[in-house]
Design a protein around this motif. Sequence first.
Motif, PDB file in Angstrom:
ATOM      1  N   TRP A 151       0.839  -1.208   0.000  1.00  0.00           N
ATOM      2  CA  TRP A 151       0.000   0.000   0.000  1.00  0.00           C
ATOM      3  C   TRP A 151       0.872   1.256   0.000  1.00  0.00           C
ATOM      4  O   TRP A 151       0.611   2.215  -0.727  1.00  0.00           O
ATOM      5  CB  TRP A 151      -0.916  -0.037   1.220  1.00  0.00           C
ATOM      6  CG  TRP A 151      -1.665   1.244   1.464  1.00  0.00           C
ATOM      7  CD1 TRP A 151      -2.370   1.969   0.558  1.00  0.00           C
ATOM      8  CD2 TRP A 151      -1.781   1.940   2.707  1.00  0.00           C
ATOM      9  NE1 TRP A 151      -2.931   3.083   1.148  1.00  0.00           N
ATOM     10  CE2 TRP A 151      -2.580   3.088   2.481  1.00  0.00           C
ATOM     11  CE3 TRP A 151      -1.301   1.703   3.998  1.00  0.00           C
ATOM     12  CZ2 TRP A 151      -2.888   4.000   3.489  1.00  0.00           C
ATOM     13  CZ3 TRP A 151      -1.630   2.606   5.004  1.00  0.00           C
ATOM     14  CH2 TRP A 151      -2.411   3.734   4.745  1.00  0.00           C
ATOM     15  N   ASP A 181       2.078   2.326  -3.428  1.00  0.00           N
ATOM     16  CA  ASP A 181       1.091   2.531  -4.485  1.00  0.00           C
ATOM     17  C   ASP A 181       1.281   3.867  -5.196  1.00  0.00           C
ATOM     18  O   ASP A 181       0.836   4.047  -6.323  1.00  0.00           O
ATOM     19  CB  ASP A 181      -0.323   2.438  -3.906  1.00  0.00           C
ATOM     20  CG  ASP A 181      -1.389   2.463  -4.974  1.00  0.00           C
ATOM     21  OD1 ASP A 181      -1.277   1.701  -5.960  1.00  0.00           O
ATOM     22  OD2 ASP A 181      -2.337   3.262  -4.845  1.00  0.00           O
ATOM     23  N   ILE A 223      -3.396  10.611  -2.368  1.00  0.00           N
ATOM     24  CA  ILE A 223      -4.757  10.858  -1.894  1.00  0.00           C
ATOM     25  C   ILE A 223      -5.164   9.838  -0.838  1.00  0.00           C
ATOM     26  O   ILE A 223      -6.013  10.110   0.010  1.00  0.00           O
ATOM     27  CB  ILE A 223      -5.749  10.857  -3.082  1.00  0.00           C
ATOM     28  CG1 ILE A 223      -7.096  11.427  -2.652  1.00  0.00           C
ATOM     29  CG2 ILE A 223      -5.904   9.446  -3.664  1.00  0.00           C
ATOM     30  CD1 ILE A 223      -8.058  11.637  -3.806  1.00  0.00           C
ATOM     31  N   SER A 224      -4.526   8.660  -0.857  1.00  0.00           N
ATOM     32  CA  SER A 224      -4.845   7.632   0.128  1.00  0.00           C
ATOM     33  C   SER A 224      -3.658   7.304   1.033  1.00  0.00           C
ATOM     34  O   SER A 224      -3.822   7.091   2.238  1.00  0.00           O
ATOM     35  CB  SER A 224      -5.339   6.355  -0.562  1.00  0.00           C
ATOM     36  OG  SER A 224      -4.365   5.881  -1.467  1.00  0.00           O
ATOM     37  N   THR A 225      -2.450   7.247   0.489  1.00  0.00           N
ATOM     38  CA  THR A 225      -1.279   6.941   1.322  1.00  0.00           C
ATOM     39  C   THR A 225      -0.838   8.140   2.143  1.00  0.00           C
ATOM     40  O   THR A 225      -0.112   7.981   3.126  1.00  0.00           O
ATOM     41  CB  THR A 225      -0.095   6.482   0.445  1.00  0.00           C
ATOM     42  OG1 THR A 225       0.323   7.575  -0.394  1.00  0.00           O
ATOM     43  CG2 THR A 225      -0.469   5.291  -0.420  1.00  0.00           C
ATOM     44  N   ARG A 226      -1.262   9.342   1.724  1.00  0.00           N
ATOM     45  CA  ARG A 226      -0.915  10.605   2.384  1.00  0.00           C
ATOM     46  C   ARG A 226       0.576  10.905   2.340  1.00  0.00           C
ATOM     47  O   ARG A 226       1.097  11.689   3.138  1.00  0.00           O
ATOM     48  CB  ARG A 226      -1.394  10.637   3.843  1.00  0.00           C
ATOM     49  CG  ARG A 226      -2.805  10.122   4.068  1.00  0.00           C
ATOM     50  CD  ARG A 226      -3.815  10.790   3.137  1.00  0.00           C
ATOM     51  NE  ARG A 226      -4.001  12.206   3.429  1.00  0.00           N
ATOM     52  CZ  ARG A 226      -4.783  13.015   2.716  1.00  0.00           C
ATOM     53  NH1 ARG A 226      -5.431  12.530   1.655  1.00  0.00           N
ATOM     54  NH2 ARG A 226      -4.904  14.279   3.046  1.00  0.00           N
TER      55      ARG A 226
END
Length: 389
Positions: free
Chosen positions: A156, A159, A163-166
């Motif tokens: 993860w 990736d 926007i999601s892993t910050r």
Amino acid sequence: MTSNTSSSGMRRRTVLSIAGAGALGSLAGCLSTLSSGDAAGSDGPESDSTDDGSDEDAPLTDYEYTAPPQIVDLAEQNHQSTLRTVPARHQLVTDEAKGGPVELPEVWAWQADDLEPSVPGPIYRMQEGETFELTFENSEHDRPHTVHVHAVGKSWSDDGAPISTRTDVQPGESHTYELEGDVPGTHFYHCHVQTHNHLDMGMYGILRVDPAGYTPPDQEYFLTLREWDSRLHEREAGGDGDYNAGDRSPNRYTVNGRSAPTTFNPELGSPLVVGAGDTVRVHVVNAGYEQHAFHTHGHRFTVVEKDGSPIPEAARYQEDVVGIAPAERVTLEFEADSEPGIYPVHCHKVDHVTTDGAYPGGMATAIVYEDAMDTDEFAAVMDDAGYDG
């Protein structure tokens, strides 16, 4: 643009616009009937500059120009590579080509290891089951970036989607992505920071994972399709381009980062050079935001892979145009069994075969038979393409 793997292994760096020794060894001039008859003349693509001696003649940037993308054989460098983002200028149509120069005053090019920066970025090639360590070293640019690779296995945190892993890679920082070659096929990579602009600035490329037991064809090519709104590049170069991503309006179209007639230049472009009877495999990636209709003249092809999945034999059929949506990848095969000649290959959204509204230009190249290379037509197209080899 090709990696001719029918020879004795791949070199670590191979200029994609050059086919194997057999295909271009006798090259003396090159390609497409698109440049006959209604070729761009007084209504062809024009330079962005003026010739009145005013400040408008001055380039917006003094960056070095990009080079053609190259293949990186990861097995030859211990499955490791360092990638950087470098500001550069990029010529879609070169000075020597008919209608040139047409250029983007600033792109954000990928630079792998000791190669020159390029748009598209390098084609990374590996085998199924291998692991690839890609270090993004943000030492040459003043913006944060990431590397996001489609399809293949990764953690993860690797990736590359902030926007999601910050997390992203700030200027002066680096990050090593560990990527698994667990999905054989042709894959797409790009920056995922402010993607609507960073990808549009040229930060994209191809990762090829060859399946176990891969049998190379006689000729193999990689083609990346993309459309451009030049106002973004003028704005980023400090010009007065009035650009808004919500009002994107492409005016230039490319194959492997070049527009016709430069696409026909074997040193800079993407001619598909074949010998009579060859089996030809072409990996086509849509790196743009619009759908493109990939069409071949004189040859019907079969799509054998899509987005990393093989197409079952029972589902395959011959066709001569295939729609490719943004980020989609198709691998197609055909036999070079037509009368030897020069056959256009282009997007059949015909406005995409223009440069700044002038036809022919844009997203077009050609299938070229070696036996047609000594014709007057071939020499004329090479003259248009600015190739004097």
